[in-house]
Design a protein around this motif. Structure first.
Motif, PDB file in Angstrom:
ATOM      1  N   ALA A 256       0.829  -1.205   0.000  1.00  0.00           N
ATOM      2  CA  ALA A 256       0.000   0.000   0.000  1.00  0.00           C
ATOM      3  C   ALA A 256       0.864   1.256   0.000  1.00  0.00           C
ATOM      4  CB  ALA A 256      -0.934  -0.019   1.208  1.00  0.00           C
ATOM      5  N   SER A 257       1.927   1.255   0.791  1.00  0.00           N
ATOM      6  CA  SER A 257       2.791   2.434   0.864  1.00  0.00           C
ATOM      7  C   SER A 257       3.579   2.641  -0.422  1.00  0.00           C
ATOM      8  CB  SER A 257       3.755   2.306   2.045  1.00  0.00           C
ATOM      9  OG  SER A 257       4.702   1.275   1.829  1.00  0.00           O
ATOM     10  N   GLN A 258       3.849   1.584  -1.166  1.00  0.00           N
ATOM     11  CA  GLN A 258       4.570   1.698  -2.426  1.00  0.00           C
ATOM     12  C   GLN A 258       3.704   2.286  -3.544  1.00  0.00           C
ATOM     13  OE1 GLN A 258       7.927   1.032  -3.065  1.00  0.00           O
ATOM     14  NE2 GLN A 258       7.995   0.880  -0.832  1.00  0.00           N
ATOM     15  N   LEU A 259       2.392   2.221  -3.383  1.00  0.00           N
ATOM     16  CA  LEU A 259       1.484   2.648  -4.448  1.00  0.00           C
ATOM     17  C   LEU A 259       1.110   4.125  -4.374  1.00  0.00           C
ATOM     18  CD1 LEU A 259      -0.923  -0.440  -4.577  1.00  0.00           C
ATOM     19  CD2 LEU A 259       1.248  -0.075  -5.788  1.00  0.00           C
ATOM     20  N   VAL A 260       1.270   4.723  -3.214  1.00  0.00           N
ATOM     21  CA  VAL A 260       0.878   6.124  -3.045  1.00  0.00           C
ATOM     22  C   VAL A 260       2.125   6.985  -2.846  1.00  0.00           C
ATOM     23  CG1 VAL A 260      -1.391   5.524  -2.148  1.00  0.00           C
ATOM     24  CG2 VAL A 260       0.525   5.792  -0.555  1.00  0.00           C
ATOM     25  N   GLN A 261       1.920   8.280  -2.775  1.00  0.00           N
ATOM     26  CA  GLN A 261       3.034   9.208  -2.629  1.00  0.00           C
ATOM     27  C   GLN A 261       3.751   8.993  -1.284  1.00  0.00           C
ATOM     28  OE1 GLN A 261       4.068  11.025  -5.286  1.00  0.00           O
ATOM     29  NE2 GLN A 261       2.468   9.735  -6.187  1.00  0.00           N
ATOM     30  N   PRO A 262       5.086   9.059  -1.296  1.00  0.00           N
ATOM     31  CA  PRO A 262       5.944   9.620  -2.355  1.00  0.00           C
ATOM     32  C   PRO A 262       6.438   8.602  -3.390  1.00  0.00           C
ATOM     33  CG  PRO A 262       7.256   9.170  -0.426  1.00  0.00           C
ATOM     34  CD  PRO A 262       5.855   8.780  -0.064  1.00  0.00           C
ATOM     35  N   ASN A 263       5.807   7.446  -3.483  1.00  0.00           N
ATOM     36  CA  ASN A 263       6.290   6.404  -4.395  1.00  0.00           C
ATOM     37  C   ASN A 263       5.505   6.336  -5.709  1.00  0.00           C
ATOM     38  OD1 ASN A 263       8.389   5.307  -2.608  1.00  0.00           O
ATOM     39  ND2 ASN A 263       6.673   4.688  -1.317  1.00  0.00           N
ATOM     40  N   GLY A 264       4.209   6.055  -5.656  1.00  0.00           N
ATOM     41  CA  GLY A 264       3.383   6.073  -6.856  1.00  0.00           C
ATOM     42  C   GLY A 264       3.771   5.038  -7.895  1.00  0.00           C
ATOM     43  N   LYS A 265       4.098   3.823  -7.449  1.00  0.00           N
ATOM     44  CA  LYS A 265       4.559   2.790  -8.372  1.00  0.00           C
ATOM     45  C   LYS A 265       3.381   2.065  -9.046  1.00  0.00           C
ATOM     46  CE  LYS A 265       8.859   1.870  -5.857  1.00  0.00           C
ATOM     47  NZ  LYS A 265       9.670   0.843  -5.141  1.00  0.00           N
ATOM     48  N   SER A 266       3.647   1.573 -10.245  1.00  0.00           N
ATOM     49  CA  SER A 266       2.654   0.809 -11.004  1.00  0.00           C
ATOM     50  C   SER A 266       2.749  -0.661 -10.607  1.00  0.00           C
ATOM     51  CB  SER A 266       2.899   0.959 -12.504  1.00  0.00           C
ATOM     52  OG  SER A 266       2.946   2.322 -12.870  1.00  0.00           O
ATOM     53  N   TRP A 267       1.641  -1.397 -10.786  1.00  0.00           N
ATOM     54  CA  TRP A 267       1.632  -2.784 -10.329  1.00  0.00           C
ATOM     55  C   TRP A 267       0.581  -3.610 -11.050  1.00  0.00           C
ATOM     56  CZ3 TRP A 267      -2.152  -4.829  -6.510  1.00  0.00           C
ATOM     57  CH2 TRP A 267      -3.235  -3.952  -6.317  1.00  0.00           C
ATOM     58  N   ILE A 268       0.728  -4.918 -10.969  1.00  0.00           N
ATOM     59  CA  ILE A 268      -0.289  -5.878 -11.379  1.00  0.00           C
ATOM     60  C   ILE A 268      -0.505  -6.816 -10.197  1.00  0.00           C
ATOM     61  CG2 ILE A 268      -0.995  -7.645 -13.038  1.00  0.00           C
ATOM     62  CD1 ILE A 268       1.043  -6.534 -14.993  1.00  0.00           C
ATOM     63  N   PRO A 269      -1.734  -7.024  -9.765  1.00  0.00           N
ATOM     64  CA  PRO A 269      -1.982  -7.833  -8.558  1.00  0.00           C
ATOM     65  C   PRO A 269      -1.923  -9.340  -8.818  1.00  0.00           C
ATOM     66  CG  PRO A 269      -4.048  -7.031  -9.424  1.00  0.00           C
ATOM     67  CD  PRO A 269      -2.960  -6.404 -10.274  1.00  0.00           C
ATOM     68  N   ALA A 270      -0.924  -9.783  -9.568  1.00  0.00           N
ATOM     69  CA  ALA A 270      -0.811 -11.200  -9.911  1.00  0.00           C
ATOM     70  C   ALA A 270       0.626 -11.506 -10.296  1.00  0.00           C
ATOM     71  CB  ALA A 270      -1.749 -11.554 -11.063  1.00  0.00           C
ATOM     72  N   ARG A 271       0.930 -12.788 -10.361  1.00  0.00           N
ATOM     73  CA  ARG A 271       2.233 -13.251 -10.834  1.00  0.00           C
ATOM     74  C   ARG A 271       2.081 -13.766 -12.259  1.00  0.00           C
ATOM     75  NH1 ARG A 271       5.433 -18.550  -8.464  1.00  0.00           N
ATOM     76  NH2 ARG A 271       6.910 -18.757 -10.180  1.00  0.00           N
ATOM     77  N   PHE A 272       3.078 -13.504 -13.093  1.00  0.00           N
ATOM     78  CA  PHE A 272       3.055 -13.931 -14.493  1.00  0.00           C
ATOM     79  C   PHE A 272       4.309 -14.728 -14.823  1.00  0.00           C
ATOM     80  CE2 PHE A 272      -0.079 -10.716 -14.419  1.00  0.00           C
ATOM     81  CZ  PHE A 272      -0.945 -10.964 -15.464  1.00  0.00           C
ATOM     82  N   GLU A 273       4.169 -15.648 -15.758  1.00  0.00           N
ATOM     83  CA  GLU A 273       5.308 -16.370 -16.313  1.00  0.00           C
ATOM     84  C   GLU A 273       5.426 -15.956 -17.775  1.00  0.00           C
ATOM     85  OE1 GLU A 273       7.412 -18.007 -14.628  1.00  0.00           O
ATOM     86  OE2 GLU A 273       6.296 -18.030 -12.733  1.00  0.00           O
ATOM     87  N   GLY A 274       6.312 -14.989 -18.047  1.00  0.00           N
ATOM     88  CA  GLY A 274       6.429 -14.463 -19.400  1.00  0.00           C
ATOM     89  C   GLY A 274       5.932 -13.034 -19.462  1.00  0.00           C
ATOM     90  N   GLU A 275       5.714 -12.548 -20.672  1.00  0.00           N
ATOM     91  CA  GLU A 275       5.305 -11.158 -20.852  1.00  0.00           C
ATOM     92  C   GLU A 275       3.877 -10.922 -20.397  1.00  0.00           C
ATOM     93  OE1 GLU A 275       4.454 -10.248 -25.247  1.00  0.00           O
ATOM     94  OE2 GLU A 275       5.852 -11.932 -25.341  1.00  0.00           O
ATOM     95  N   ARG A 276       3.513  -9.650 -20.371  1.00  0.00           N
ATOM     96  CA  ARG A 276       2.218  -9.246 -19.832  1.00  0.00           C
ATOM     97  C   ARG A 276       1.084  -9.591 -20.819  1.00  0.00           C
ATOM     98  NH1 ARG A 276      -0.162  -3.809 -20.395  1.00  0.00           N
ATOM     99  NH2 ARG A 276      -2.116  -3.895 -19.212  1.00  0.00           N
ATOM    100  N   LYS A 277       0.596 -10.817 -20.693  1.00  0.00           N
ATOM    101  CA  LYS A 277      -0.543 -11.295 -21.477  1.00  0.00           C
ATOM    102  C   LYS A 277      -1.452 -12.097 -20.562  1.00  0.00           C
ATOM    103  CE  LYS A 277       1.769 -11.696 -25.987  1.00  0.00           C
ATOM    104  NZ  LYS A 277       2.119 -12.637 -27.088  1.00  0.00           N
ATOM    105  N   ASN A 278      -2.752 -12.059 -20.832  1.00  0.00           N
ATOM    106  CA  ASN A 278      -3.696 -12.795 -19.995  1.00  0.00           C
ATOM    107  C   ASN A 278      -3.343 -14.274 -19.896  1.00  0.00           C
ATOM    108  OD1 ASN A 278      -5.288 -10.562 -19.349  1.00  0.00           O
ATOM    109  ND2 ASN A 278      -6.673 -10.872 -21.080  1.00  0.00           N
TER     110      ASN A 278
END
Length: 231
Positions: free
Chosen positions: A42-64
């Protein structure tokens, strides 16, 4: 507190990324796997950080189709419903959320925010993941419909507006809540028919099998029709 396996970008933002930056984040984010505590996230997502995220783990590139597992779920609201109204609806059904934060586009004239839910154990079956996500979205028709995608990229935001890091979404209660919410405006004569149809859809997957439904796991096939839900 629980930890979660997610994809968390390293770059910090004070405003919403645009154009080329979005493409750069999308290309690299599944390589940035993180096992992180819920409060730290939660602290990484708001200021002063504002990082982007996906709430899942992936194996490979960002595809469903490269989705691997998930124990966090998120909803975006940007069309006028307030956070107080969201919490009121959750409370009506005995639910809550783990944390919520305002997005970069939030303003005094239009409330825009993201609501996050955690579950006790990671989901590794894609259809189970989809039923939870669709269930949350069915409870909130006002939500941004693109939240349905397994590979949905979420940006960081401004500030936290709710924190309850011990709360875990009760999946059985969610299923029942969606059931009740979806029929609350049905007329009496059609209610039993609508519930029966929802149960038939819930207990069958795309191949017609009745062995892998989230409804079957948490509610069961032998219950009363009033326990069904549309996810």
């Amino acid at each position: 507190m629980l930890t979660h396996e997610i994809c968390l970008d390293n770059e910090k933002f004070k405003r919403k990324p645009v154009n080329r930056k979005i493409g750069e984040i999308s290309l690299r984010i599944t390589q940035n796997k993180a096992e992180i505590g819920i409060q730290d996230l939660a602290s990484q997502l708001v200021q002063p950080n504002g990082k982007s995220w996906i709430p899942a783990r992936f194996e490979g590139e960002r595809k469903n189709e490269n989705w691997h597992s998930q124990s966090l779920f998120a909803l975006d609201f940007d069309n006028g419903i307030t956070f107080e109204e969201v919490m009121q609806r959750l409370t009506e059904y005995g639910l809550s959320c783990t944390f919520a934060y305002t997005t970069f586009s939030n303003s005094p004239s239009l409330s825009k925010f993201r609501v996050v839910f955690q579950i006790q154990e990671a989901i590794v079956e894609p259809s189970f993941r989809d039923e939870i996500q669709f269930g949350l979205m069915a409870l909130f028709p006002e939500v941004d419909k693109s939240c349905k995608d397994r590979a949905r990229l979420f940006f960081g935001g401004q500030e936290l507006i709710h924190e309850d890091y011990e709360y875990c979404l009760d999946i059985e209660r969610l299923i029942q809540a969606v059931d009740f919410h979806s029929i609350k405006d049905s007329n009496r004569s059609n209610m039993a028919r609508d519930l029966r149809r929802r149960k038939e859809r819930l207990t069958s997957n795309e191949n017609g099998s009745k062995n892998h439904s989230l409804y079957s796991k948490y509610i069961g096939d032998g219950g009363n029709a009033s326990n069904t839900a549309e996810l």
